[in-house]
Motif scaffolding. Structure first.
Motif, PDB file in Angstrom:
ATOM      1  N   GLN A   4      -3.430  44.629 -13.108  1.00 63.56           N
ATOM      2  CA  GLN A   4      -4.579  45.014 -12.302  1.00 63.56           C
ATOM      3  C   GLN A   4      -5.631  43.921 -12.225  1.00 63.56           C
ATOM      4  N   GLN A   5      -5.543  42.891 -13.047  1.00 62.72           N
ATOM      5  CA  GLN A   5      -6.552  41.847 -13.058  1.00 62.72           C
ATOM      6  C   GLN A   5      -5.925  40.516 -12.668  1.00 62.72           C
ATOM      7  N   CYS A   6      -6.573  39.860 -11.739  1.00 62.98           N
ATOM      8  CA  CYS A   6      -6.133  38.542 -11.306  1.00 62.98           C
ATOM      9  C   CYS A   6      -7.393  37.829 -10.836  1.00 62.98           C
ATOM     10  N   VAL A   7      -7.976  37.001 -11.696  1.00 65.87           N
ATOM     11  CA  VAL A   7      -9.290  36.457 -11.417  1.00 65.87           C
ATOM     12  C   VAL A   7      -9.287  34.967 -11.107  1.00 65.87           C
ATOM     13  N   LEU A   8      -8.142  34.402 -10.828  1.00 63.17           N
ATOM     14  CA  LEU A   8      -8.089  32.996 -10.464  1.00 63.17           C
ATOM     15  C   LEU A   8      -8.614  32.826  -9.043  1.00 63.17           C
ATOM     16  N   GLN A  25       0.427  28.581  -7.097  1.00 64.60           N
ATOM     17  CA  GLN A  25       1.703  28.540  -7.806  1.00 64.60           C
ATOM     18  C   GLN A  25       1.727  29.566  -8.939  1.00 64.60           C
ATOM     19  N   GLN A  26       0.609  29.699  -9.633  1.00 65.40           N
ATOM     20  CA  GLN A  26       0.515  30.679 -10.713  1.00 65.40           C
ATOM     21  C   GLN A  26       0.630  32.099 -10.151  1.00 65.40           C
ATOM     22  N   LEU A  27      -0.037  32.357  -9.019  1.00 64.22           N
ATOM     23  CA  LEU A  27       0.032  33.686  -8.408  1.00 64.22           C
ATOM     24  C   LEU A  27       1.459  34.019  -7.974  1.00 64.22           C
ATOM     25  N   ILE A  28       2.153  33.036  -7.428  1.00 66.25           N
ATOM     26  CA  ILE A  28       3.534  33.260  -7.004  1.00 66.25           C
ATOM     27  C   ILE A  28       4.407  33.573  -8.213  1.00 66.25           C
ATOM     28  N   THR A  29       4.216  32.821  -9.280  1.00 68.60           N
ATOM     29  CA  THR A  29       4.979  33.062 -10.505  1.00 68.60           C
ATOM     30  C   THR A  29       4.714  34.475 -11.022  1.00 68.60           C
ATOM     31  N   LEU A  30       3.452  34.883 -11.043  1.00 63.12           N
ATOM     32  CA  LEU A  30       3.104  36.233 -11.506  1.00 63.12           C
ATOM     33  C   LEU A  30       3.659  37.299 -10.567  1.00 63.12           C
ATOM     34  N   ALA A  31       3.558  37.066  -9.256  1.00 67.00           N
ATOM     35  CA  ALA A  31       4.060  38.034  -8.282  1.00 67.00           C
ATOM     36  C   ALA A  31       5.566  38.207  -8.411  1.00 67.00           C
ATOM     37  N   ARG A  32       6.266  37.126  -8.683  1.00 64.04           N
ATOM     38  CA  ARG A  32       7.719  37.203  -8.885  1.00 64.04           C
ATOM     39  C   ARG A  32       8.067  38.083 -10.081  1.00 64.04           C
ATOM     40  N   ASN A  35       3.799  41.363 -10.639  1.00 64.75           N
ATOM     41  CA  ASN A  35       2.353  41.543 -10.668  1.00 64.75           C
ATOM     42  C   ASN A  35       1.835  41.729  -9.243  1.00 64.75           C
ATOM     43  N   THR A  36       1.566  42.979  -8.871  1.00 62.31           N
ATOM     44  CA  THR A  36       1.133  43.279  -7.502  1.00 62.31           C
ATOM     45  C   THR A  36      -0.274  42.758  -7.214  1.00 62.31           C
ATOM     46  N   ALA A  37      -1.114  42.658  -8.243  1.00 61.81           N
ATOM     47  CA  ALA A  37      -2.465  42.122  -8.042  1.00 61.81           C
ATOM     48  C   ALA A  37      -2.392  40.646  -7.647  1.00 61.81           C
ATOM     49  N   ALA A  38      -1.453  39.924  -8.235  1.00 63.44           N
ATOM     50  CA  ALA A  38      -1.276  38.513  -7.893  1.00 63.44           C
ATOM     51  C   ALA A  38      -0.823  38.387  -6.443  1.00 63.44           C
ATOM     52  N   PHE A  39       0.110  39.236  -6.023  1.00 65.84           N
ATOM     53  CA  PHE A  39       0.547  39.196  -4.620  1.00 65.84           C
ATOM     54  C   PHE A  39      -0.602  39.587  -3.701  1.00 65.84           C
ATOM     55  N   GLU A  41      -3.681  38.883  -4.120  1.00 68.12           N
ATOM     56  CA  GLU A  41      -4.505  37.678  -3.950  1.00 68.12           C
ATOM     57  C   GLU A  41      -3.896  36.734  -2.919  1.00 68.12           C
ATOM     58  N   LEU A  42      -2.581  36.620  -2.912  1.00 72.52           N
ATOM     59  CA  LEU A  42      -1.910  35.790  -1.907  1.00 72.52           C
ATOM     60  C   LEU A  42      -2.125  36.375  -0.510  1.00 72.52           C
ATOM     61  N   VAL A  43      -2.067  37.694  -0.406  1.00 69.97           N
ATOM     62  CA  VAL A  43      -2.309  38.350   0.882  1.00 69.97           C
ATOM     63  C   VAL A  43      -3.733  38.068   1.342  1.00 69.97           C
ATOM     64  N   LYS A  44      -4.710  38.190   0.433  1.00 73.96           N
ATOM     65  CA  LYS A  44      -6.111  37.904   0.791  1.00 73.96           C
ATOM     66  C   LYS A  44      -6.264  36.483   1.318  1.00 73.96           C
ATOM     67  N   THR A  45      -5.561  35.546   0.702  1.00 77.39           N
ATOM     68  CA  THR A  45      -5.661  34.139   1.086  1.00 77.39           C
ATOM     69  C   THR A  45      -5.041  33.880   2.450  1.00 77.39           C
ATOM     70  N   TYR A  46      -3.903  34.489   2.724  1.00 82.27           N
ATOM     71  CA  TYR A  46      -3.133  34.136   3.922  1.00 82.27           C
ATOM     72  C   TYR A  46      -3.157  35.160   5.047  1.00 82.27           C
ATOM     73  N   ARG A  47      -3.722  36.335   4.837  1.00 78.88           N
ATOM     74  CA  ARG A  47      -3.667  37.373   5.867  1.00 78.88           C
ATOM     75  C   ARG A  47      -4.302  36.916   7.174  1.00 78.88           C
ATOM     76  N   ASP A  48      -5.521  36.425   7.124  1.00 83.54           N
ATOM     77  CA  ASP A  48      -6.199  36.040   8.361  1.00 83.54           C
ATOM     78  C   ASP A  48      -5.513  34.883   9.088  1.00 83.54           C
ATOM     79  N   PRO A  49      -5.114  33.817   8.381  1.00 87.05           N
ATOM     80  CA  PRO A  49      -4.395  32.749   9.097  1.00 87.05           C
ATOM     81  C   PRO A  49      -3.075  33.224   9.715  1.00 87.05           C
TER      82      PRO A  49
END
Length: 127
Positions: A4-8, A25-32, A35-39, A41-49
């Motif tokens: 539930q916590q991913c503060v990077l 890279q760390q988020l991808i490793t955690l998501a694999r 870790n749904t919170a890590a994924f 964060e990836l969605v937040k980063t890439y959703r708009d683009p």
């Protein structure tokens, strides 16, 4: 790290088993590892683009929003198929492109067959 916590932050670099890793890279490793919170964060980063990219391809914001969601769902389901954490962005854009192309093929097929999927015989519509 708790699921539930991913503060990077996006540009953070962290020590990992393979030396210094970017936050992505760390988020991808955690998501694999599930870790749904890590994924998230990836969605937040890439959703708009990704949404803007798909909108440029489709010209329809509602369809772009749906296809963006499909893109991230496919990405999540196939995280283990990515060869390198460093290749995440191009991999994600490739999924988005293929998702749009699949939608175009589906739409052409609907036009060819017709929306109701009913074939006519002898020029008459069956009752």
């Amino acid at each position: 790290m708790d699921e539930q916590q991913c503060v990077l932050t996006v540009n953070d670099r962290v020590e990992g088993g393979r030396g210094i890793m970017t936050k992505e890279q760390q988020l991808i490793t955690l998501a694999r590892k599930g870790n749904t919170a890590a994924f998230g964060e990836l969605v937040k980063t890439y959703r708009d683009p990704i949404l803007r990219y798909i909108y440029r391809l489709t010209g329809d914001m509602e369809k772009a929003d749906d296809l963006t969601q499909d893109t991230f769902l496919k990405a999540y389901k196939n995280l283990n198929s990515i060869r390198s954490e460093a290749a995440f962005k191009p991999w994600l854009y490739r999924i988005a492109t293929r998702t749009v192309h699949s939608e175009w093929r589906r739409a052409r097929l609907e036009v060819f067959i017709g929306f109701d999927g009913v074939k006519t015989t002898g020029g008459q519509t069956p009752v």
